[in-house]
Design a protein around this motif. Structure first.
Motif, PDB file in Angstrom:
ATOM      1  N   VAL A  97     -12.108  18.218 -12.696  1.00  0.00           N
ATOM      2  CA  VAL A  97     -12.041  17.698 -11.316  1.00  0.00           C
ATOM      3  C   VAL A  97     -10.932  16.666 -11.193  1.00  0.00           C
ATOM      4  O   VAL A  97     -10.109  16.722 -10.273  1.00  0.00           O
ATOM      5  CB  VAL A  97     -13.403  17.090 -10.914  1.00  0.00           C
ATOM      6  CG1 VAL A  97     -13.294  16.385  -9.558  1.00  0.00           C
ATOM      7  CG2 VAL A  97     -14.477  18.167 -10.876  1.00  0.00           C
ATOM      8  N   ARG A  98     -10.875  15.718 -12.096  1.00  0.00           N
ATOM      9  CA  ARG A  98      -9.840  14.680 -12.019  1.00  0.00           C
ATOM     10  C   ARG A  98      -8.449  15.286 -12.178  1.00  0.00           C
ATOM     11  O   ARG A  98      -7.510  14.915 -11.463  1.00  0.00           O
ATOM     12  CB  ARG A  98     -10.075  13.604 -13.085  1.00  0.00           C
ATOM     13  CG  ARG A  98      -9.041  12.469 -13.016  1.00  0.00           C
ATOM     14  CD  ARG A  98      -9.324  11.387 -14.039  1.00  0.00           C
ATOM     15  NE  ARG A  98     -10.577  10.699 -13.760  1.00  0.00           N
ATOM     16  CZ  ARG A  98     -10.687   9.715 -12.878  1.00  0.00           C
ATOM     17  NH1 ARG A  98      -9.635   9.304 -12.180  1.00  0.00           N
ATOM     18  NH2 ARG A  98     -11.846   9.128 -12.696  1.00  0.00           N
ATOM     19  N   GLU A  99      -8.279  16.228 -13.094  1.00  0.00           N
ATOM     20  CA  GLU A  99      -6.973  16.877 -13.265  1.00  0.00           C
ATOM     21  C   GLU A  99      -6.565  17.623 -11.992  1.00  0.00           C
ATOM     22  O   GLU A  99      -5.392  17.586 -11.598  1.00  0.00           O
ATOM     23  CB  GLU A  99      -7.026  17.840 -14.449  1.00  0.00           C
ATOM     24  CG  GLU A  99      -7.094  17.149 -15.804  1.00  0.00           C
ATOM     25  CD  GLU A  99      -7.419  18.123 -16.932  1.00  0.00           C
ATOM     26  OE1 GLU A  99      -7.135  17.779 -18.096  1.00  0.00           O
ATOM     27  OE2 GLU A  99      -7.959  19.218 -16.663  1.00  0.00           O
ATOM     28  N   ASP A 128     -19.686  11.417 -11.468  1.00  0.00           N
ATOM     29  CA  ASP A 128     -20.217  11.886 -12.746  1.00  0.00           C
ATOM     30  C   ASP A 128     -19.701  13.264 -13.120  1.00  0.00           C
ATOM     31  O   ASP A 128     -20.018  13.781 -14.198  1.00  0.00           O
ATOM     32  CB  ASP A 128     -21.743  11.897 -12.722  1.00  0.00           C
ATOM     33  CG  ASP A 128     -22.305  12.798 -11.635  1.00  0.00           C
ATOM     34  OD1 ASP A 128     -21.578  13.103 -10.675  1.00  0.00           O
ATOM     35  OD2 ASP A 128     -23.480  13.208 -11.753  1.00  0.00           O
ATOM     36  N   LYS A 129     -18.893  13.881 -12.235  1.00  0.00           N
ATOM     37  CA  LYS A 129     -18.329  15.207 -12.510  1.00  0.00           C
ATOM     38  C   LYS A 129     -16.818  15.148 -12.742  1.00  0.00           C
ATOM     39  O   LYS A 129     -16.179  16.193 -12.857  1.00  0.00           O
ATOM     40  CB  LYS A 129     -18.592  16.145 -11.322  1.00  0.00           C
ATOM     41  CG  LYS A 129     -20.050  16.311 -10.956  1.00  0.00           C
ATOM     42  CD  LYS A 129     -20.840  17.035 -12.042  1.00  0.00           C
ATOM     43  CE  LYS A 129     -22.278  17.271 -11.597  1.00  0.00           C
ATOM     44  NZ  LYS A 129     -23.067  17.958 -12.644  1.00  0.00           N
ATOM     45  N   MET A 141     -20.741  21.393  -5.139  1.00  0.00           N
ATOM     46  CA  MET A 141     -19.824  20.462  -5.800  1.00  0.00           C
ATOM     47  C   MET A 141     -18.369  20.913  -5.634  1.00  0.00           C
ATOM     48  O   MET A 141     -17.471  20.105  -5.447  1.00  0.00           O
ATOM     49  CB  MET A 141     -20.183  20.334  -7.280  1.00  0.00           C
ATOM     50  CG  MET A 141     -21.455  19.552  -7.540  1.00  0.00           C
ATOM     51  SD  MET A 141     -21.299  17.833  -7.016  1.00  0.00           S
ATOM     52  CE  MET A 141     -22.946  17.221  -7.351  1.00  0.00           C
ATOM     53  N   LYS A 142     -18.136  22.209  -5.717  1.00  0.00           N
ATOM     54  CA  LYS A 142     -16.774  22.713  -5.478  1.00  0.00           C
ATOM     55  C   LYS A 142     -16.315  22.392  -4.061  1.00  0.00           C
ATOM     56  O   LYS A 142     -15.145  22.062  -3.829  1.00  0.00           O
ATOM     57  CB  LYS A 142     -16.728  24.218  -5.715  1.00  0.00           C
ATOM     58  CG  LYS A 142     -16.831  24.617  -7.176  1.00  0.00           C
ATOM     59  CD  LYS A 142     -16.995  26.123  -7.340  1.00  0.00           C
ATOM     60  CE  LYS A 142     -17.179  26.496  -8.806  1.00  0.00           C
ATOM     61  NZ  LYS A 142     -17.569  27.908  -8.996  1.00  0.00           N
ATOM     62  N   LEU A 171     -25.306  17.049   0.572  1.00  0.00           N
ATOM     63  CA  LEU A 171     -23.856  17.116   0.698  1.00  0.00           C
ATOM     64  C   LEU A 171     -23.434  16.848   2.139  1.00  0.00           C
ATOM     65  O   LEU A 171     -22.452  16.142   2.391  1.00  0.00           O
ATOM     66  CB  LEU A 171     -23.336  18.483   0.257  1.00  0.00           C
ATOM     67  CG  LEU A 171     -21.845  18.749   0.544  1.00  0.00           C
ATOM     68  CD1 LEU A 171     -20.980  17.665  -0.072  1.00  0.00           C
ATOM     69  CD2 LEU A 171     -21.431  20.113   0.035  1.00  0.00           C
ATOM     70  N   ARG A 172     -24.160  17.404   3.086  1.00  0.00           N
ATOM     71  CA  ARG A 172     -23.819  17.155   4.491  1.00  0.00           C
ATOM     72  C   ARG A 172     -23.822  15.668   4.800  1.00  0.00           C
ATOM     73  O   ARG A 172     -22.901  15.143   5.413  1.00  0.00           O
ATOM     74  CB  ARG A 172     -24.810  17.871   5.419  1.00  0.00           C
ATOM     75  CG  ARG A 172     -24.669  19.369   5.423  1.00  0.00           C
ATOM     76  CD  ARG A 172     -25.546  19.966   6.500  1.00  0.00           C
ATOM     77  NE  ARG A 172     -25.659  21.411   6.341  1.00  0.00           N
ATOM     78  CZ  ARG A 172     -26.314  22.195   7.158  1.00  0.00           C
ATOM     79  NH1 ARG A 172     -26.951  21.673   8.201  1.00  0.00           N
ATOM     80  NH2 ARG A 172     -26.367  23.494   6.956  1.00  0.00           N
TER      81      ARG A 172
END
Length: 318
Positions: A97-99, A128-129, A141-142, A171-172
């Protein structure tokens, strides 16, 4: 200067059956700092309009500008001012995710962006992801990562194309809290959604598209005030008489019918009783945006579709 300006935008496609007109002279402006809703049924032209704004499609005629930058003639500047969250889940399976967010920053020539990336990760519940590979993430999450990618270069205009489709309530809530905060800080937000309660709660102004044309354009409060009736709501396990069924919005046991006044309420309930049906949990409520939307789309509310826009540069087409 408008944050986003659509001026007489048309788009046609050649198909085996002939020419398909997806957009027909769409014109409206979105002012800086607005939370603006773009609504319409499937096939109305919403995604086509956003694709033209994002440079993924080219208008057959007309002009689109982002903070004064033409999306065709000055495309690089227009892209820098725009962050788009697409409907589809598009990701590179080889990066964390960070990359992914660092690479996205590099597309806009931004180095040393980790402080803002950390803020995005925290605000969108992704902290945390951060080290997880994109393939390991759930669909929700995506979706959060797509939002972070759209915001990583701090664009002044944020476009959300069905951002909460198929995602959970958490998420909403997380997304709307974060985006609303950005909007309060001055970001312009353009939202398309089929969840009309979200549009009613978030958007200050709304445009409705039908068959490639703007059929309503006004503030959310004006659209709601222009609704032609209140709504009678009740539950039943029985079949409605045909004349009521033709007007009703039915969801499972819940029946909703337009009711102008107390006489309408009495008439509807009398017809239900005459048909041998039983109505339970009866209530009367004010029309919401979904009621207005259905009226406009079916052409049943001329008064709603004729609401005048508060800005002189905007057009309302019936």
């Amino acid at each position: 200067m408008p944050a986003v300006s659509f001026q007489n935008v048309s788009k046609s496609y050649r198909t085996a059956r002939g020419e398909l007109q997806a957009l027909k002279g769409v014109s409206f402006d979105i002012e800086p700092g607005e939370f603006f809703g773009l609504l319409g049924p499937n096939g109305a032209g919403k995604t086509t309009l956003i694709s033209i704004l994002a440079g993924l499609a080219r208008a057959s005629s007309g002009a689109v500008r982002v903070h004064g930058h033409d999306v065709r003639q000055d495309y690089a500047a227009a892209r820098r001012h725009l962050g788009v969250v697409p409907q589809e889940l598009v990701f590179d399976p080889f990066f964390s995710v960070r990359e992914t967010l660092r690479i996205q920053s590099g597309y806009f020539g931004i180095r040393h962006n980790d402080a803002w990336i950390d803020e995005l990760l925290d605000g969108l519940g992704l902290a945390d992801k951060a080290g997880a590979n994109m393939r390991q993430l759930s669909g929700g999450m995506k979706r959060r990562v797509l939002v972070a990618q759209a915001l990583v270069h701090k664009p002044p205009v944020i476009v959300l194309d069905e951002p909460t489709a198929g995602v959970d309530v958490e998420l909403r809530q997380t997304l709307w809290q974060f985006v609303s905060q950005l909007n309060r800080q001055g970001s312009t937000v353009l939202l398309t959604t089929h969840y009309l309660e979200e549009a009613e709660a978030l958007c200050g102004r709304i445009a409705m598209l039908k068959q490639g044309q703007v059929v309503a354009l006004a503030t959310t409060s004006d659209l709601l005030r222009g609704a032609s009736s209140n709504v009678l709501r009740f539950k039943t396990d029985d079949a409605l008489p045909p004349d009521l069924a033709a007007q009703a919005r039915v969801t499972g046991r819940v029946v909703q019918l337009p009711a102008q006044n107390a006489l309408d309420v009495e008439r509807i309930l009398a017809r239900v009783r005459e048909a041998g049906a039983t109505a339970e949990d009866i209530e009367i409520r004010k029309a919401d945006l979904e009621d207005v939307f259905l009226e406009v789309m079916t052409g049943a509310a001329a008064s709603t579709a004729a609401v005048a826009s508060p800005l002189p540069t905007e057009e309302l087409k019936a």
